[in-house]
Design a protein around this motif. Structure first.
Motif, PDB file in Angstrom:
ATOM      1  N   VAL A  95       0.797  -1.150   0.113  1.00  0.00           N
ATOM      2  CA  VAL A  95      -0.073  -0.097   0.090  1.00  0.00           C
ATOM      3  C   VAL A  95       0.853   1.206   0.151  1.00  0.00           C
ATOM      4  CG1 VAL A  95      -1.631   1.230   1.308  1.00  0.00           C
ATOM      5  CG2 VAL A  95      -1.879  -1.277   0.974  1.00  0.00           C
ATOM      6  N   VAL A  96       2.160   1.167   0.827  1.00  0.00           N
ATOM      7  CA  VAL A  96       3.044   2.295   0.929  1.00  0.00           C
ATOM      8  C   VAL A  96       3.484   2.434  -0.452  1.00  0.00           C
ATOM      9  CG1 VAL A  96       4.977   3.332   1.898  1.00  0.00           C
ATOM     10  CG2 VAL A  96       3.291   2.166   3.227  1.00  0.00           C
ATOM     11  N   GLY A  97       3.736   1.584  -1.305  1.00  0.00           N
ATOM     12  CA  GLY A  97       4.462   1.554  -2.407  1.00  0.00           C
ATOM     13  C   GLY A  97       3.258   2.171  -3.419  1.00  0.00           C
ATOM     14  N   LEU A  98       2.040   1.817  -3.307  1.00  0.00           N
ATOM     15  CA  LEU A  98       1.038   2.396  -4.322  1.00  0.00           C
ATOM     16  C   LEU A  98       1.110   3.928  -3.964  1.00  0.00           C
ATOM     17  CD1 LEU A  98      -2.009   0.176  -4.247  1.00  0.00           C
ATOM     18  CD2 LEU A  98      -0.714   0.778  -6.114  1.00  0.00           C
ATOM     19  N   LEU A  99       1.064   4.367  -2.710  1.00  0.00           N
ATOM     20  CA  LEU A  99       0.937   5.866  -2.307  1.00  0.00           C
ATOM     21  C   LEU A  99       2.299   6.444  -2.731  1.00  0.00           C
ATOM     22  CD1 LEU A  99      -0.383   5.411   1.321  1.00  0.00           C
ATOM     23  CD2 LEU A  99      -1.684   6.117  -0.861  1.00  0.00           C
ATOM     24  N   LEU A 100       3.173   5.882  -2.613  1.00  0.00           N
ATOM     25  CA  LEU A 100       4.593   6.389  -3.176  1.00  0.00           C
ATOM     26  C   LEU A 100       4.512   6.626  -4.881  1.00  0.00           C
ATOM     27  CD1 LEU A 100       7.604   7.221  -2.935  1.00  0.00           C
ATOM     28  CD2 LEU A 100       8.275   4.873  -3.161  1.00  0.00           C
ATOM     29  N   TRP A 101       4.080   5.619  -5.396  1.00  0.00           N
ATOM     30  CA  TRP A 101       3.842   5.809  -6.992  1.00  0.00           C
ATOM     31  C   TRP A 101       2.856   6.921  -7.020  1.00  0.00           C
ATOM     32  CZ3 TRP A 101      -0.050   6.155 -10.618  1.00  0.00           C
ATOM     33  CH2 TRP A 101       0.609   5.970 -11.966  1.00  0.00           C
ATOM     34  N   GLY A 102       1.845   7.354  -6.500  1.00  0.00           N
ATOM     35  CA  GLY A 102       0.915   8.348  -6.589  1.00  0.00           C
ATOM     36  C   GLY A 102       1.620   9.667  -6.332  1.00  0.00           C
ATOM     37  N   LEU A 103       2.557   9.821  -5.343  1.00  0.00           N
ATOM     38  CA  LEU A 103       2.967  11.160  -5.069  1.00  0.00           C
ATOM     39  C   LEU A 103       4.139  11.396  -6.135  1.00  0.00           C
ATOM     40  CD1 LEU A 103       3.681  10.268  -1.164  1.00  0.00           C
ATOM     41  CD2 LEU A 103       2.029  12.116  -2.384  1.00  0.00           C
ATOM     42  N   LEU A 104       4.715  10.354  -6.739  1.00  0.00           N
ATOM     43  CA  LEU A 104       5.843  10.396  -7.800  1.00  0.00           C
ATOM     44  C   LEU A 104       5.059  10.981  -8.914  1.00  0.00           C
ATOM     45  CD1 LEU A 104       8.170   7.720  -7.217  1.00  0.00           C
ATOM     46  CD2 LEU A 104       8.614   9.794  -6.606  1.00  0.00           C
ATOM     47  N   ARG A 105       4.007  10.461  -9.323  1.00  0.00           N
ATOM     48  CA  ARG A 105       3.313  10.941 -10.448  1.00  0.00           C
ATOM     49  C   ARG A 105       2.737  12.150 -10.506  1.00  0.00           C
ATOM     50  NH1 ARG A 105       0.274  12.582 -13.624  1.00  0.00           N
ATOM     51  NH2 ARG A 105      -1.626  11.887 -14.677  1.00  0.00           N
ATOM     52  N   GLY A 106       2.260  12.712  -9.150  1.00  0.00           N
ATOM     53  CA  GLY A 106       1.843  13.887  -8.919  1.00  0.00           C
ATOM     54  C   GLY A 106       3.099  15.343  -8.846  1.00  0.00           C
ATOM     55  N   LEU A 107       4.077  14.804  -8.079  1.00  0.00           N
ATOM     56  CA  LEU A 107       5.117  15.765  -7.657  1.00  0.00           C
ATOM     57  C   LEU A 107       6.454  15.795  -8.624  1.00  0.00           C
ATOM     58  CD1 LEU A 107       5.469  14.967  -4.071  1.00  0.00           C
ATOM     59  CD2 LEU A 107       4.010  16.714  -4.996  1.00  0.00           C
ATOM     60  N   LEU A 108       6.503  14.786  -9.589  1.00  0.00           N
ATOM     61  CA  LEU A 108       7.749  14.889 -10.196  1.00  0.00           C
ATOM     62  C   LEU A 108       7.701  16.057 -11.422  1.00  0.00           C
ATOM     63  CD1 LEU A 108       8.882  11.376 -11.032  1.00  0.00           C
ATOM     64  CD2 LEU A 108      10.189  13.185 -10.172  1.00  0.00           C
ATOM     65  N   PRO A 109       6.261  16.095 -12.186  1.00  0.00           N
ATOM     66  CA  PRO A 109       6.270  17.049 -12.975  1.00  0.00           C
ATOM     67  C   PRO A 109       6.594  18.588 -12.302  1.00  0.00           C
ATOM     68  CG  PRO A 109       4.566  15.448 -13.275  1.00  0.00           C
ATOM     69  CD  PRO A 109       4.988  15.290 -11.956  1.00  0.00           C
ATOM     70  N   LEU A 110       6.456  18.748 -10.909  1.00  0.00           N
ATOM     71  CA  LEU A 110       6.605  19.995 -10.572  1.00  0.00           C
ATOM     72  C   LEU A 110       7.932  20.215 -10.086  1.00  0.00           C
ATOM     73  CD1 LEU A 110       3.404  19.915  -8.112  1.00  0.00           C
ATOM     74  CD2 LEU A 110       3.495  20.888 -10.382  1.00  0.00           C
ATOM     75  N   THR A 115      14.672   7.993 -12.859  1.00  0.00           N
ATOM     76  CA  THR A 115      13.316   7.813 -13.128  1.00  0.00           C
ATOM     77  C   THR A 115      12.877   6.734 -13.878  1.00  0.00           C
ATOM     78  OG1 THR A 115      13.170  10.367 -12.732  1.00  0.00           O
ATOM     79  CG2 THR A 115      11.298   9.278 -13.417  1.00  0.00           C
ATOM     80  N   LEU A 116      13.449   6.608 -15.012  1.00  0.00           N
ATOM     81  CA  LEU A 116      13.091   5.347 -15.986  1.00  0.00           C
ATOM     82  C   LEU A 116      13.080   4.038 -15.273  1.00  0.00           C
ATOM     83  CD1 LEU A 116      12.377   4.241 -18.680  1.00  0.00           C
ATOM     84  CD2 LEU A 116      14.825   4.332 -19.204  1.00  0.00           C
ATOM     85  N   VAL A 117      14.439   3.911 -14.772  1.00  0.00           N
ATOM     86  CA  VAL A 117      14.555   2.453 -13.884  1.00  0.00           C
ATOM     87  C   VAL A 117      14.112   2.471 -12.636  1.00  0.00           C
ATOM     88  CG1 VAL A 117      16.566   1.002 -12.855  1.00  0.00           C
ATOM     89  CG2 VAL A 117      16.974   2.335 -14.979  1.00  0.00           C
ATOM     90  N   GLY A 118      13.888   3.330 -11.817  1.00  0.00           N
ATOM     91  CA  GLY A 118      13.149   3.483 -10.650  1.00  0.00           C
ATOM     92  C   GLY A 118      11.487   3.152 -10.866  1.00  0.00           C
ATOM     93  N   GLY A 119      11.104   3.984 -11.797  1.00  0.00           N
ATOM     94  CA  GLY A 119       9.562   3.839 -12.179  1.00  0.00           C
ATOM     95  C   GLY A 119       9.273   2.629 -12.735  1.00  0.00           C
ATOM     96  N   VAL A 120       9.986   2.048 -13.251  1.00  0.00           N
ATOM     97  CA  VAL A 120       9.597   0.526 -13.807  1.00  0.00           C
ATOM     98  C   VAL A 120       9.920  -0.492 -12.719  1.00  0.00           C
ATOM     99  CG1 VAL A 120      10.448  -1.211 -15.375  1.00  0.00           C
ATOM    100  CG2 VAL A 120      10.632   1.083 -16.265  1.00  0.00           C
ATOM    101  N   ALA A 121      10.864  -0.324 -12.026  1.00  0.00           N
ATOM    102  CA  ALA A 121      11.035  -1.398 -10.859  1.00  0.00           C
ATOM    103  C   ALA A 121       9.933  -1.080  -9.812  1.00  0.00           C
ATOM    104  CB  ALA A 121      12.364  -0.865 -10.206  1.00  0.00           C
ATOM    105  N   LEU A 122       9.321   0.127  -9.482  1.00  0.00           N
ATOM    106  CA  LEU A 122       8.321   0.326  -8.526  1.00  0.00           C
ATOM    107  C   LEU A 122       6.975  -0.531  -8.999  1.00  0.00           C
ATOM    108  CD1 LEU A 122       7.172   1.303  -5.858  1.00  0.00           C
ATOM    109  CD2 LEU A 122       6.684   3.513  -7.131  1.00  0.00           C
ATOM    110  N   LEU A 123       6.798  -0.016 -10.413  1.00  0.00           N
ATOM    111  CA  LEU A 123       5.526  -0.495 -10.915  1.00  0.00           C
ATOM    112  C   LEU A 123       5.441  -2.261 -10.848  1.00  0.00           C
ATOM    113  CD1 LEU A 123       4.831   1.639 -13.867  1.00  0.00           C
ATOM    114  CD2 LEU A 123       3.166   1.189 -11.854  1.00  0.00           C
ATOM    115  N   LEU A 124       6.559  -2.729 -11.678  1.00  0.00           N
ATOM    116  CA  LEU A 124       6.731  -4.144 -11.591  1.00  0.00           C
ATOM    117  C   LEU A 124       6.815  -4.937 -10.044  1.00  0.00           C
ATOM    118  CD1 LEU A 124       9.145  -4.464 -14.490  1.00  0.00           C
ATOM    119  CD2 LEU A 124       6.937  -5.063 -14.696  1.00  0.00           C
TER     120      LEU A 124
END
Length: 282
Positions: free
Chosen positions: A10-25, A40-49
């Motif tokens: 669940v924390v991983g999901l919330l982290l993904w949501g935060l990255l989704r929202g905050l990275l563009p800022l 971002t590429l490697v970390g984002g893929v690793a988190l999703l998988l």
């Protein structure tokens, strides 16, 4: 241990949501862009998988079905909300919407893994999914048709493409760039959770499958950036290959089963060929 693992997911999901929202800022100087983009590429893929890997382990199938459908309902309800056109509001809304979409896809994908009753079925199922995914994206299937309509400016098709992809663009200004998490299709995440859940259920090699999936998906995303690659690249073959390679020795088939698999494969290719011809004439 089970509750701690579920909490981590669940924390991983919330982290993904935060990255989704905050990275563009977050403005990134051009001098740091290559490093930031790679991380971002490697970390984002690793988190999703990792989220796809863990969901089948931490959420029981029945609970995954119910919660996945409920969350999908909330996601649909969000489409009826009017969101202010302010940039921050748009980012926040997109973050919540994509997190709900991701969560629902992972839960429902892992839930249907119970339909596979034997480890030997993983190989033919994975191959069928791969072939169908390639066909739908490149050879006149549903995805190919939707992408074509979206490029032609059809509003409904553009909405489908937008809703079916978890994404964030890279935006550049005069001195800074703003990057986001990688582009991975919703269907790829759904079936990744499905396949990883099967690995868990039958005690197959999940560790090496996970590591290889990160490597292969990153390579696939890099290939998709090449100028000569067609718009839209099937992502599931990269995940399937990563899952099957460490587990090939686990599949044992009788001569009769091998013959049945061969006949089924020929029938599948013939059926898709007929569908491609029919779609081409429409």
């Amino acid at each position: 241990m089970g509750k701690a693992r579920l909490l981590s997911w669940v924390v991983g999901l919330l982290l993904w949501g935060l990255l989704r929202g905050l990275l563009p800022l977050l403005p990134i100087p051009f001098s740091l862009l290559p490093i930031a983009w790679a991380l971002t590429l490697v970390g984002g893929v690793a988190l999703l998988l990792w989220l796809a890997l863990e969901v089948g382990k931490v959420v029981p199938s029945r609970l995954a079905v119910i919660s996945g459908l409920v969350i999908a309902g909330f996601r649909v309800a969000l489409t009826f909300l009017t969101v202010p056109k302010d940039f921050s509001w748009q980012i926040a809304f997109g973050s919540v919407a994509d997190t709900l979409t991701l969560t629902s896809a992972l839960l429902l994908g892992s839930a249907i893994s119970g339909l596979v009753r034997h480890a030997n079925l993983l190989l033919p199922v994975a191959i069928v999914l791969t072939v169908v995914d390639i066909w739908t994206v490149w050879f006149g299937g549903f995805v190919a048709q939707v992408y074509q309509r979206a490029q032609e400016g059809v509003a409904v098709a553009q909405k489908v493409v937008e809703a079916a992809t978890v994404k964030m663009p890279t935006v550049a200004t005069a001195h800074y760039a703003r990057i986001g998490i990688p582009v991975i299709g919703l269907g790829d995440l759904f079936f990744a959770a499905f396949l990883f859940a099967i690995l868990w259920r039958f005690g197959l090699n999940t560790r090496h499958a996970f590591i290889l999936s990160i490597v292969f998906v990153v390579v696939g995303l890099l290939i998709a950036q090449l100028p000569f690659v067609p718009f839209g690249i099937p992502g599931l073959p990269f995940i399937v290959l990563a899952i099957l390679l460490p587990n090939l020795r686990a599949f044992q088939y009788t001569p009769e089963e091998k013959k049945a698999l061969l006949i089924g494969g020929v029938f599948l290719f013939a059926l898709l060929a007929v569908f491609s011809i029919m779609v081409g004439r429409m």
